[in-house]
Design a protein around this motif. Structure first.
Motif, PDB file in Angstrom:
ATOM      1  N   SER A   1      11.102  13.506  38.383  1.00  0.00           N
ATOM      2  CA  SER A   1      13.249  13.799  38.350  1.00  0.00           C
ATOM      3  C   SER A   1      13.798  14.914  37.267  1.00  0.00           C
ATOM      4  N   ASP A   2      14.407  15.577  37.909  1.00  0.00           N
ATOM      5  CA  ASP A   2      14.937  16.568  37.334  1.00  0.00           C
ATOM      6  C   ASP A   2      16.844  17.230  37.213  1.00  0.00           C
ATOM      7  N   HIS A   3      17.067  16.139  37.990  1.00  0.00           N
ATOM      8  CA  HIS A   3      18.458  16.175  37.380  1.00  0.00           C
ATOM      9  C   HIS A   3      19.181  14.766  37.738  1.00  0.00           C
ATOM     10  N   GLY A   4      20.499  14.437  37.175  1.00  0.00           N
ATOM     11  CA  GLY A   4      21.413  13.454  37.166  1.00  0.00           C
ATOM     12  C   GLY A   4      21.883  13.221  38.290  1.00  0.00           C
ATOM     13  N   TRP A   5      23.164  12.032  38.957  1.00  0.00           N
ATOM     14  CA  TRP A   5      23.792  11.450  39.702  1.00  0.00           C
ATOM     15  C   TRP A   5      25.002  12.664  39.802  1.00  0.00           C
ATOM     16  N   ASP A   6      25.065  13.255  40.679  1.00  0.00           N
ATOM     17  CA  ASP A   6      26.709  13.998  40.945  1.00  0.00           C
ATOM     18  C   ASP A   6      27.955  12.533  40.761  1.00  0.00           C
ATOM     19  N   PHE A   7      28.413  12.002  40.262  1.00  0.00           N
ATOM     20  CA  PHE A   7      28.487  10.294  39.993  1.00  0.00           C
ATOM     21  C   PHE A   7      30.095  10.367  41.144  1.00  0.00           C
ATOM     22  N   ARG A   8      31.601  11.839  40.235  1.00  0.00           N
ATOM     23  CA  ARG A   8      32.171  11.731  41.775  1.00  0.00           C
ATOM     24  C   ARG A   8      32.065  12.424  42.569  1.00  0.00           C
ATOM     25  N   GLY A   9      30.839  12.832  42.998  1.00  0.00           N
ATOM     26  CA  GLY A   9      30.491  13.624  44.611  1.00  0.00           C
ATOM     27  C   GLY A   9      29.605  12.523  45.684  1.00  0.00           C
ATOM     28  N   GLN A  10      29.500  11.288  44.627  1.00  0.00           N
ATOM     29  CA  GLN A  10      28.667  10.275  45.258  1.00  0.00           C
ATOM     30  C   GLN A  10      28.907   9.540  44.576  1.00  0.00           C
ATOM     31  N   GLY A  11      30.154   9.206  44.139  1.00  0.00           N
ATOM     32  CA  GLY A  11      30.444   7.754  43.737  1.00  0.00           C
ATOM     33  C   GLY A  11      30.734   6.483  44.669  1.00  0.00           C
ATOM     34  N   ASN A  12      30.922   6.960  46.395  1.00  0.00           N
ATOM     35  CA  ASN A  12      31.118   5.363  47.476  1.00  0.00           C
ATOM     36  C   ASN A  12      29.658   5.674  47.736  1.00  0.00           C
ATOM     37  N   PHE A  13      28.862   6.511  47.732  1.00  0.00           N
ATOM     38  CA  PHE A  13      27.435   5.828  47.755  1.00  0.00           C
ATOM     39  C   PHE A  13      26.885   5.323  46.314  1.00  0.00           C
ATOM     40  N   LEU A  14      26.783   5.274  45.407  1.00  0.00           N
ATOM     41  CA  LEU A  14      26.661   4.801  44.925  1.00  0.00           C
ATOM     42  C   LEU A  14      27.234   2.861  44.375  1.00  0.00           C
TER      43      LEU A  14
ATOM     44  N   ARG B   1      20.236  -5.916  36.091  1.00  0.00           N
ATOM     45  CA  ARG B   1      20.528  -4.614  34.918  1.00  0.00           C
ATOM     46  C   ARG B   1      21.058  -3.549  35.991  1.00  0.00           C
ATOM     47  N   VAL B   2      21.403  -2.458  36.275  1.00  0.00           N
ATOM     48  CA  VAL B   2      21.545  -1.784  37.286  1.00  0.00           C
ATOM     49  C   VAL B   2      21.643  -0.712  36.323  1.00  0.00           C
ATOM     50  N   SER B   3      21.144   0.445  36.531  1.00  0.00           N
ATOM     51  CA  SER B   3      21.102   2.061  35.297  1.00  0.00           C
ATOM     52  C   SER B   3      21.450   3.190  36.376  1.00  0.00           C
ATOM     53  N   LEU B   4      21.745   3.980  36.267  1.00  0.00           N
ATOM     54  CA  LEU B   4      22.258   5.116  37.134  1.00  0.00           C
ATOM     55  C   LEU B   4      21.675   6.476  36.478  1.00  0.00           C
ATOM     56  N   PHE B   5      20.827   7.114  36.973  1.00  0.00           N
ATOM     57  CA  PHE B   5      20.087   8.530  35.894  1.00  0.00           C
ATOM     58  C   PHE B   5      21.249   9.368  35.878  1.00  0.00           C
ATOM     59  N   CYS B   6      21.088   9.894  34.701  1.00  0.00           N
ATOM     60  CA  CYS B   6      22.422  10.471  34.194  1.00  0.00           C
ATOM     61  C   CYS B   6      22.211  11.874  33.676  1.00  0.00           C
ATOM     62  N   ASP B   7      22.678  13.272  34.117  1.00  0.00           N
ATOM     63  CA  ASP B   7      22.366  14.696  33.414  1.00  0.00           C
ATOM     64  C   ASP B   7      23.471  14.744  31.599  1.00  0.00           C
ATOM     65  N   PRO B   8      22.507  14.856  30.527  1.00  0.00           N
ATOM     66  CA  PRO B   8      22.664  15.857  29.721  1.00  0.00           C
ATOM     67  C   PRO B   8      24.233  16.047  29.156  1.00  0.00           C
ATOM     68  N   ASP B   9      24.450  16.722  30.403  1.00  0.00           N
ATOM     69  CA  ASP B   9      26.593  17.351  30.045  1.00  0.00           C
ATOM     70  C   ASP B   9      26.798  16.405  30.819  1.00  0.00           C
ATOM     71  N   ALA B  10      26.782  14.988  31.241  1.00  0.00           N
ATOM     72  CA  ALA B  10      27.451  14.294  32.194  1.00  0.00           C
ATOM     73  C   ALA B  10      29.183  14.160  31.043  1.00  0.00           C
ATOM     74  N   GLY B  11      28.984  14.096  29.689  1.00  0.00           N
ATOM     75  CA  GLY B  11      30.370  14.187  29.267  1.00  0.00           C
ATOM     76  C   GLY B  11      30.897  13.355  29.742  1.00  0.00           C
ATOM     77  N   ALA B  12      32.567  12.711  29.213  1.00  0.00           N
ATOM     78  CA  ALA B  12      33.340  11.732  29.251  1.00  0.00           C
ATOM     79  C   ALA B  12      33.973  11.502  30.877  1.00  0.00           C
TER      80      ALA B  12
ATOM     81  N   LEU C   1      18.819   3.525  39.283  1.00  0.00           N
ATOM     82  CA  LEU C   1      18.655   5.033  40.544  1.00  0.00           C
ATOM     83  C   LEU C   1      18.347   5.858  40.207  1.00  0.00           C
ATOM     84  N   VAL C   2      17.925   7.059  40.727  1.00  0.00           N
ATOM     85  CA  VAL C   2      17.590   8.494  40.619  1.00  0.00           C
ATOM     86  C   VAL C   2      18.155   8.964  41.484  1.00  0.00           C
ATOM     87  N   PRO C   3      18.516   9.697  41.955  1.00  0.00           N
ATOM     88  CA  PRO C   3      18.532  10.977  43.226  1.00  0.00           C
ATOM     89  C   PRO C   3      17.537  11.709  43.697  1.00  0.00           C
ATOM     90  N   ASP C   4      16.131  11.343  43.722  1.00  0.00           N
ATOM     91  CA  ASP C   4      15.113  12.232  43.716  1.00  0.00           C
ATOM     92  C   ASP C   4      14.743  12.255  45.310  1.00  0.00           C
TER      93      ASP C   4
END
Length: 247
Positions: A106-119, A132-143, A96-99
């Motif tokens: 594609s030029d950015h990853g998901w806002d996992f916290r802001g869009q958590g319920n949607f995802l 299997r489900v994978s989510l597009f992730c920004d490089p600086d997402a961190g822990a 899943l990508v936030p295009d």
């Protein structure tokens, strides 16, 4: 060892420049799988500017009939049309990508916290079948980002390596981007998320990425490998990418 999934969007985009059936998307899929690629990735968009819905069905049929061990990865935004498409074919992984429809790529990853319920709702729906489900992730997402991604129920994240890929003329920035990718990958792995990667990876920048970010399960590579295939052909390009990924 990192598996290679070849993204065929660039091949489809070249075909779509003319009202002709070549280059054949399924023909190139057969070439790269015969050369040892582990899977095929496609990212159909609503305007079908590269991969068409018919391509998705034809690739699914090809892989089921001739390459049952290869993996079919379908990327896209979780719209109703996307759900309908992926439910109609056999895909091993859905990324899943936030295009938005107008994005060129594609030029950015998901806002996992802001869009958590949607995802979480999208992941739950997709995992009703054995995918299997994978989510597009920004490089600086961190822990924190990794933890929020895990909370959606996803199996993996795909590291967006575009910022690193854009550092071909800036070694110092490349090192900073690699450090961010490594931190996010380590955080994801530590909580049980698998890690994929993709975007602007090339023969030139892939070795440093593999050294800095170990443990990546799968790399989805399209534009770079297609550009190299113009010089050396797809089978040789696949062999050279595999040689790096499998070291």
């Amino acid at each position: 060892m990192t598996l290679l999934s070849v993204n065929l969007n660039a091949v489809a985009q070249l075909r779509n420049r003319r009202d002709v059936p070549w280059p054949s998307v399924t023909g190139i899929a057969r070439l790269v799988l015969d050369a040892g690629a582990s899977g095929i990735t496609v990212h159909p968009r609503p305007d079908e500017r590269h991969i068409r819905r018919t391509d998705v069905f034809e690739i699914s049929e090809l892989m089921a009939a001739e390459y049952p061990r290869a993996e079919f990865n379908i990327e896209g935004y979780p719209s109703e049309d996307f759900f309908t498409l992926v439910d109609a074919v056999h895909a091993h992984q859905i990324t899943l990508v936030p295009d938005t429809p107008e994005q060129a790529t594609s030029d950015h990853g998901w806002d996992f916290r802001g869009q958590g319920n949607f995802l979480a709702d999208a992941v739950r729906r997709l995992k009703q079948t054995d995918r299997r489900v994978s989510l597009f992730c920004d490089p600086d997402a961190g822990a924190a980002g990794a933890a929020a991604a895990k909370a959606t129920g996803a199996d993996r994240v795909e590291l967006y390596t575009g910022p690193y890929g854009g550092c071909f003329d800036d070694p110092e920035r490349a090192q900073r981007e690699l450090a961010l990718l490594a931190e996010t990958a380590q955080a994801a792995a530590a909580i049980g998320l698998g890690v994929n990667a993709g975007h602007d990876l090339t023969l030139a920048n892939l070795p440093a990425f593999q050294t800095a970010v170990p443990g990546v399960a799968e790399a989805s590579i399209g534009h770079g490998i297609t550009a190299d295939a113009l010089r050396m052909g797809f089978p040789e390009a696949v062999r050279q990418y595999r040689a790096i990924l499998e070291e």
